[in-house]
Design a protein around this motif. Structure first.
Motif, mmCIF file in Angstrom:
data_model
loop_
_atom_site.group_PDB
_atom_site.id
_atom_site.type_symbol
_atom_site.label_atom_id
_atom_site.label_comp_id
_atom_site.label_asym_id
_atom_site.label_seq_id
_atom_site.Cartn_x
_atom_site.Cartn_y
_atom_site.Cartn_z
ATOM 1 N N SER A 8 -9.661 -11.939 -48.571
ATOM 2 C CA SER A 8 -10.910 -11.223 -48.829
ATOM 3 C C SER A 8 -11.060 -10.948 -50.317
ATOM 4 N N LEU A 9 -12.288 -10.750 -50.743
ATOM 5 C CA LEU A 9 -12.570 -10.438 -52.137
ATOM 6 C C LEU A 9 -11.946 -9.097 -52.497
ATOM 7 N N CYS B 146 -13.335 -8.636 -44.181
ATOM 8 C CA CYS B 146 -13.556 -9.987 -44.707
ATOM 9 C C CYS B 146 -14.761 -10.604 -44.019
ATOM 10 N N ASP C 274 -15.571 -13.684 -44.009
ATOM 11 C CA ASP C 274 -15.198 -14.955 -43.396
ATOM 12 C C ASP C 274 -14.456 -14.678 -42.090
ATOM 13 N N ASP D 140 -19.139 -17.658 -42.178
ATOM 14 C CA ASP D 140 -19.172 -16.923 -43.446
ATOM 15 C C ASP D 140 -20.377 -15.993 -43.403
ATOM 16 N N GLY E 63 -22.802 -12.366 -47.868
ATOM 17 C CA GLY E 63 -22.206 -11.345 -48.720
ATOM 18 C C GLY E 63 -20.732 -11.183 -48.398
ATOM 19 N N HIS E 64 -20.244 -9.945 -48.518
ATOM 20 C CA HIS E 64 -18.864 -9.655 -48.162
ATOM 21 C C HIS E 64 -18.772 -8.195 -47.750
ATOM 22 N N GLY F 147 -16.091 -19.743 -50.788
ATOM 23 C CA GLY F 147 -15.185 -19.095 -51.717
ATOM 24 C C GLY F 147 -14.217 -20.071 -52.348
ATOM 25 N N ARG G 171 -14.603 -15.077 -56.502
ATOM 26 C CA ARG G 171 -15.842 -14.294 -56.511
ATOM 27 C C ARG G 171 -16.331 -13.970 -55.099
ATOM 28 N N ASP G 172 -15.567 -14.353 -54.091
ATOM 29 C CA ASP G 172 -16.032 -14.175 -52.714
ATOM 30 C C ASP G 172 -14.823 -14.232 -51.788
ATOM 31 N N ASP G 173 -15.024 -13.863 -50.527
ATOM 32 C CA ASP G 173 -14.009 -14.125 -49.516
ATOM 33 C C ASP G 173 -13.782 -15.635 -49.455
#
Length: 336
Positions: free
Chosen positions: A150-151, A157, A159, A176, A179-180, A288, A321-323
């Motif tokens: 996870s981010l 998460c 994802d 996915d 966002g997150h 990601g 920058r992302d999951d």
């Protein structure tokens, strides 16, 4: 058999005290998943050797942990990950050889204790895999691997991944959520819930089931692949930007998805069918992960265990920058 996805647990290995911490965490995970005292002790030993190897050889790195659910039991997976200059595996497996001034028994001990041991090493660094199962577990190792993070190490998460096995067939999902964080995870879990009910349903209907369950959430990108062992074929359906490829030693072909957002709006998810896929690798990943990777840049990696491949790709191509999720499955008509 259904395997509901979980995050990879990452332990930093940067100084000596973290070796003991890694040993305790790995042993506790084994005990939580039914390992007896002897088998949990093997897990503790291997965790110690893996973490020690990272510190001695690379100076710093990580130990990645996850439980491996199985019918009637479970296993523990550990991967040592570093970005040093690699090493000669055959030399390092020989008892008495050491790159770090020690007695040199580490890798040999790991390979003897683990039911599955594999490693990839080059100028970019090394990834060592050990999978351990309880002594009374005679099931074959399942040839899949996943690296999910996870981010900013958020406990939520966006994802979500899921695997379902049925004899020689399997079905693999990645969602996915947009966002997150918690709302993205809620969207992903809604899709997973629908998928787990009928993972081998006709793809168009299955995508509609996920869409219906995800309405009211943020929605997200979805892709799933269904491998039919006896027919030696694969069906792939995707909406949004989940990447996927079929890979062999000498070629790679991307699997196409349709535009849209599941849970919001998309056109009918017509699946794409691929024949004669036995012996290929299926690699699926969320955005990601950068898409510019090529396994041919890593000589021999395509022949390593899927868990090693997933971890190498995450190590070298995570956007940060992302999951991120990387799922690798060997297409073999032998899953039980």
């Amino acid at each position: 058999m259904n395997i509901s996805g979980s995050l990879t647990q990452v332990l930093l290995i940067e100084e000596n005290s973290q070796i003991g911490h890694a040993r305790r965490i790995a042993q506790k995970l084994a005990e939580q998943h039914g390992f007896d005292e002897h088998d949990a002790g093997r897990v503790a030993l291997v965790a110690t050797e893996l973490a020690s190897n990272v510190l001695k050889h690379a100076g710093r790195g990580e130990l990645h942990l996850r439980a491996l659910p199985r019918a009637g039991g479970g296993g523990i997976e550990m991967l040592a990950v570093d970005r040093a200059n690699g090493f000669d595996l055959q030399d390092c497996l020989t008892d008495g050889f050491s790159t770090g001034g020690t007695h040199g028994i580490g890798l040999g001990a790991i390979s003897r204790q683990a039911e599955v041991f594999d490693v990839y090493s080059d100028a970019r660094g090394a990834v060592l895999l050990a999978r351990l199962y309880s002594r009374d577990d005679s099931q074959p190792d399942m040839r899949f691997g996943v690296s999910q993070h996870s981010l900013h190490n958020d406990p939520a998460c966006g994802d979500v991944w899921h695997l379902a096995f049925n004899g020689q067939d399997f079905s693999a999902l990645i969602v996915d959520g947009l966002g997150h964080g918690e709302e993205a995870e809620r969207a992903g879990r809604a899709g997973e819930k629908a998928f787990a009910l009928t993972p081998f349903a006709a793809p168009v209907q299955l995508m509609e089931d996920l869409h219906r369950e995800m309405i009211g959430s943020r929605g997200g990108a979805v892709a799933f692949a269904q491998f039919h062992g006896e027919r030696d074929s694969l069906s792939f359906a995707g909406i949004g930007n989940i990447g996927a490829s079929l890979v062999t030693a000498d070629k790679s072909r991307g699997l196409a998805s349709h535009p849209g957002i599941v849970g919001a709006q998309y056109r009918k998810a017509r699946p794409f069918d691929y024949a004669h896929v036995n012996g290929h690798l299926l690699i699926m990943y969320s955005d990601g992960l950068q898409s510019r990777w090529n396994l041919q840049d890593y000589p021999g990696l395509v022949h390593r265990h899927p868990a090693v491949i997933a971890t190498v790709l995450h190590r070298d191509f995570c956007r940060g920058r992302d999951d991120v999720t990387v799922l690798v499955v060997a297409l073999e008509a032998t899953h039980g």
